[in-house]
Design a protein around this motif. Structure first.
Motif, short mmCIF file in Angstrom:
data_model
loop_
_atom_site.label_atom_id
_atom_site.label_comp_id
_atom_site.label_asym_id
_atom_site.label_seq_id
_atom_site.Cartn_x
_atom_site.Cartn_y
_atom_site.Cartn_z
N UNK A 1 36.65 44.35 44.41
CA UNK A 1 37.76 44.84 45.21
C UNK A 1 38.87 45.44 44.37
N UNK A 2 39.56 46.41 44.96
CA UNK A 2 40.71 47.03 44.32
C UNK A 2 41.81 47.21 45.37
N UNK A 3 43.04 46.88 45.00
CA UNK A 3 44.15 46.91 45.95
C UNK A 3 44.71 48.31 46.11
N UNK A 4 44.89 48.71 47.36
CA UNK A 4 45.58 49.96 47.68
C UNK A 4 46.78 49.59 48.54
N UNK A 5 47.96 50.00 48.10
CA UNK A 5 49.19 49.71 48.83
C UNK A 5 49.92 51.01 49.10
#
Length: 118
Positions: A111-115
């Motif tokens: 997973x990779x965070x996108x904000x």
């Protein structure tokens, strides 16, 4: 076994763009489809986009026209999947997970965070 490593997440303002990448390793010649899912806080994980070995794509209604999924193949094996995300909205904020389907099993990246923030 297939291993997946995502990259490209981060912070972006509404209307901005990000490109996610996912590199596959291991038995990549067994991969017949790849995709992206996302999970926002307090919500269930949902499909964002998927692409088959033949190049057929599928998108969630919420991202159609804004996101594009593509793959890179080397020597006949898919080893990278991309998710180009344009016109990002705050509701796109989530952890994005890469998937690969191989021999009846679905593999997941970390997973990779996108904000997307105002």
């Amino acid at each position: 076994q297939v291993q997946l490593l995502e990259s490209g997440g981060g912070l972006v303002q509404p209307g901005g763009s990000l490109r996610l990448s996912c590199a596959a390793s291991g038995n990549i010649f067994t991969i017949n489809a790849m995709g992206w899912y996302r999970q926002a806080p307090g919500k269930e994980r949902e499909l964002v986009a998927a692409i088959t070995g033949g190049g057929t794509t599928n998108y969630a209604n919420s991202v159609k026209g804004r996101f594009t999924i593509s793959t890179f193949s080397r020597d006949g094996a898919k080893n990278t999947v991309y998710l180009q995300m344009n016109s990002l909205k705050p509701e796109d904020t989530a952890v994005y997970y890469c998937t690969a389907d191989a021999l009846g099993r679905r593999y997941w990246g970390q997973g990779t965070q996108v904000t997307v923030y105002s």
